[in-house]
Design a protein around this motif. Structure first.
Motif, PDB file in Angstrom:
ATOM      1  N   VAL A 133      29.200  42.520  21.975  1.00  0.00           N
ATOM      2  CA  VAL A 133      28.605  43.828  21.710  1.00  0.00           C
ATOM      3  C   VAL A 133      28.627  44.661  22.984  1.00  0.00           C
ATOM      4  CG1 VAL A 133      26.500  45.031  21.002  1.00  0.00           C
ATOM      5  CG2 VAL A 133      27.125  42.877  19.908  1.00  0.00           C
ATOM      6  N   ALA A 134      29.155  45.878  22.892  1.00  0.00           N
ATOM      7  CA  ALA A 134      29.151  46.803  24.023  1.00  0.00           C
ATOM      8  C   ALA A 134      27.733  47.327  24.189  1.00  0.00           C
ATOM      9  CB  ALA A 134      30.125  47.945  23.773  1.00  0.00           C
ATOM     10  N   GLU A 135      27.086  46.964  25.299  1.00  0.00           N
ATOM     11  CA  GLU A 135      25.675  47.318  25.454  1.00  0.00           C
ATOM     12  C   GLU A 135      25.416  48.465  26.406  1.00  0.00           C
ATOM     13  OE1 GLU A 135      23.102  44.005  26.108  1.00  0.00           O
ATOM     14  OE2 GLU A 135      23.487  43.224  24.102  1.00  0.00           O
ATOM     15  N   GLU A 136      26.243  48.614  27.441  1.00  0.00           N
ATOM     16  CA  GLU A 136      25.987  49.643  28.451  1.00  0.00           C
ATOM     17  C   GLU A 136      27.285  50.189  29.000  1.00  0.00           C
ATOM     18  OE1 GLU A 136      23.411  48.980  31.942  1.00  0.00           O
ATOM     19  OE2 GLU A 136      22.597  47.294  30.805  1.00  0.00           O
ATOM     20  N   VAL A 137      27.195  51.404  29.532  1.00  0.00           N
ATOM     21  CA  VAL A 137      28.294  51.991  30.287  1.00  0.00           C
ATOM     22  C   VAL A 137      27.722  52.443  31.617  1.00  0.00           C
ATOM     23  CG1 VAL A 137      29.924  53.904  30.455  1.00  0.00           C
ATOM     24  CG2 VAL A 137      29.532  52.815  28.264  1.00  0.00           C
ATOM     25  N   GLU A 138      28.406  52.090  32.686  1.00  0.00           N
ATOM     26  CA  GLU A 138      27.995  52.526  34.019  1.00  0.00           C
ATOM     27  C   GLU A 138      29.240  52.973  34.750  1.00  0.00           C
ATOM     28  OE1 GLU A 138      26.434  50.230  37.833  1.00  0.00           O
ATOM     29  OE2 GLU A 138      24.997  50.143  36.167  1.00  0.00           O
ATOM     30  N   GLY A 139      29.405  54.273  34.897  1.00  0.00           N
ATOM     31  CA  GLY A 139      30.628  54.799  35.497  1.00  0.00           C
ATOM     32  C   GLY A 139      31.814  54.480  34.606  1.00  0.00           C
TER      33      GLY A 139
ATOM     34  N   ALA B 115      28.540  38.889  25.447  1.00  0.00           N
ATOM     35  CA  ALA B 115      29.294  37.893  24.682  1.00  0.00           C
ATOM     36  C   ALA B 115      28.602  36.549  24.852  1.00  0.00           C
ATOM     37  CB  ALA B 115      30.739  37.819  25.165  1.00  0.00           C
ATOM     38  N   GLY B 116      27.922  36.106  23.818  1.00  0.00           N
ATOM     39  CA  GLY B 116      27.235  34.817  23.871  1.00  0.00           C
ATOM     40  C   GLY B 116      26.095  34.792  24.862  1.00  0.00           C
ATOM     41  N   GLY B 117      25.423  35.910  25.035  1.00  0.00           N
ATOM     42  CA  GLY B 117      24.291  35.973  25.944  1.00  0.00           C
ATOM     43  C   GLY B 117      24.649  36.240  27.393  1.00  0.00           C
ATOM     44  N   VAL B 118      25.948  36.381  27.685  1.00  0.00           N
ATOM     45  CA  VAL B 118      26.401  36.687  29.045  1.00  0.00           C
ATOM     46  C   VAL B 118      26.901  38.120  29.058  1.00  0.00           C
ATOM     47  CG1 VAL B 118      28.033  36.093  30.882  1.00  0.00           C
ATOM     48  CG2 VAL B 118      27.056  34.280  29.461  1.00  0.00           C
ATOM     49  N   GLY B 119      26.443  38.907  30.008  1.00  0.00           N
ATOM     50  CA  GLY B 119      26.875  40.300  30.132  1.00  0.00           C
ATOM     51  C   GLY B 119      28.064  40.409  31.059  1.00  0.00           C
ATOM     52  N   TYR B 120      29.236  40.707  30.514  1.00  0.00           N
ATOM     53  CA  TYR B 120      30.451  40.849  31.310  1.00  0.00           C
ATOM     54  C   TYR B 120      30.649  42.310  31.687  1.00  0.00           C
ATOM     55  CZ  TYR B 120      31.666  36.123  29.858  1.00  0.00           C
ATOM     56  OH  TYR B 120      31.662  34.774  29.644  1.00  0.00           O
ATOM     57  N   GLU B 121      30.895  42.556  32.961  1.00  0.00           N
ATOM     58  CA  GLU B 121      31.197  43.897  33.439  1.00  0.00           C
ATOM     59  C   GLU B 121      32.713  44.060  33.448  1.00  0.00           C
ATOM     60  OE1 GLU B 121      30.629  46.680  37.437  1.00  0.00           O
ATOM     61  OE2 GLU B 121      30.075  44.581  37.497  1.00  0.00           O
TER      62      GLU B 121
ATOM     63  N   ALA C  33      35.306  39.593  45.933  1.00  0.00           N
ATOM     64  CA  ALA C  33      34.877  39.907  44.565  1.00  0.00           C
ATOM     65  C   ALA C  33      35.855  39.382  43.523  1.00  0.00           C
ATOM     66  CB  ALA C  33      34.740  41.423  44.404  1.00  0.00           C
ATOM     67  N   LEU C  34      35.329  39.167  42.342  1.00  0.00           N
ATOM     68  CA  LEU C  34      36.125  38.909  41.143  1.00  0.00           C
ATOM     69  C   LEU C  34      35.897  40.107  40.230  1.00  0.00           C
ATOM     70  CD1 LEU C  34      35.142  35.187  40.453  1.00  0.00           C
ATOM     71  CD2 LEU C  34      37.248  36.008  41.497  1.00  0.00           C
ATOM     72  N   ILE C  35      36.958  40.830  39.904  1.00  0.00           N
ATOM     73  CA  ILE C  35      36.819  42.054  39.118  1.00  0.00           C
ATOM     74  C   ILE C  35      37.549  41.868  37.795  1.00  0.00           C
ATOM     75  CG2 ILE C  35      37.227  44.542  39.046  1.00  0.00           C
ATOM     76  CD1 ILE C  35      37.326  44.388  42.172  1.00  0.00           C
ATOM     77  N   LEU C  36      36.834  42.148  36.715  1.00  0.00           N
ATOM     78  CA  LEU C  36      37.387  41.992  35.374  1.00  0.00           C
ATOM     79  C   LEU C  36      37.747  43.371  34.830  1.00  0.00           C
ATOM     80  CD1 LEU C  36      37.868  39.537  33.563  1.00  0.00           C
ATOM     81  CD2 LEU C  36      35.606  39.893  32.588  1.00  0.00           C
ATOM     82  N   TYR C  37      39.000  43.525  34.405  1.00  0.00           N
ATOM     83  CA  TYR C  37      39.469  44.774  33.817  1.00  0.00           C
ATOM     84  C   TYR C  37      39.610  44.574  32.312  1.00  0.00           C
ATOM     85  CZ  TYR C  37      40.310  46.369  38.536  1.00  0.00           C
ATOM     86  OH  TYR C  37      40.130  46.745  39.837  1.00  0.00           O
ATOM     87  N   GLY C  38      39.206  45.570  31.540  1.00  0.00           N
ATOM     88  CA  GLY C  38      39.249  45.473  30.087  1.00  0.00           C
ATOM     89  C   GLY C  38      40.122  46.547  29.476  1.00  0.00           C
TER      90      GLY C  38
END
Length: 196
Positions: free
Chosen positions: A8-14, A21-27, A56-61
């Motif tokens: 579920v998309a919960e927030e947008v920041e910038g 996803a499964g209780g973990v918030g992925y940025e 850093a580890l950066i995840l791109y979607g």
């Protein structure tokens, strides 16, 4: 490491979307194209790429595989890292990038903030061979495939002379290339360009 994240998309920041996803918030850092398609509070499936740096580890979607595949190609160009690739995909769709490359349209890339003429030329040079075989919905017309002096080539030149970018003109000519005369192709292409 991660092929996609579904939740579920919960927030947008910038330019980042937070997906639960499964209780973990992925940025996930996303393009404005993807951001415009994500609806807050609803389920979303974003295809991903992980960028590893020392600090850093950066995840791109990406909303779909087409955008992710274009991102993969963009970061192979020397001088284009993940942020620049994402900036390009924020300013242009994956199909528009492919069309600009195939049409040698430096101006289309130069409209993207942070992309100068040299990087635009490098993008075209280094991506041309990689995109000819790619599956992007850029229509059946490629300026490089039309015979010199053909009606399609002349129509393309006429539209560029009227002030359209090579990629805009090529897309419109591709949709109208079934016509036989230059005048008919230009007339239909102009109608299509006016509808945008």
């Amino acid at each position: 490491m991660y092929g996609f994240i579904k939740g579920v998309a919960e927030e947008v920041e910038g330019a980042a979307v937070y997906v639960n996803a499964g209780g973990v918030g992925y940025e996930l850092h996303v393009s404005t194209q993807t951001l415009g398609r994500v609806k807050m509070g609803e389920k979303v499936k974003l295809y991903t790429r992980l960028w590893v740096r020392e600090d850093a580890l950066i995840l791109y979607g990406f909303y779909d595989k087409v955008e992710r595949d274009m991102y993969d190609r963009l970061i192979t160009v020397s001088g284009v890292g993940p942020r620049v690739a994402l900036a390009i995909l924020s300013g242009m769709t994956a199909d528009a990038v492919a069309m600009a490359v195939l049409a040698d349209d430096v101006a289309a890339f130069s409209k993207v903030p942070g992309i100068g003429k040299k990087i635009a030329q490098r993008l075209i040079l280094e991506l041309r061979g990689k995109l000819e075989k790619a599956d992007f919905s850029i229509g059946s017309f490629s300026p490089a495939q039309a015979p010199a002096g053909s009606a399609a080539q002349e129509a393309l030149a006429a539209l560029v002379a009227l002030g359209y970018t090579a990629s805009e003109a090529a897309q419109a000519v591709g949709a109208a290339a079934s016509e036989s005369t230059v005048e008919d192709i230009v007339r239909l292409a102009l109608r299509q360009l006016d509808q945008r």
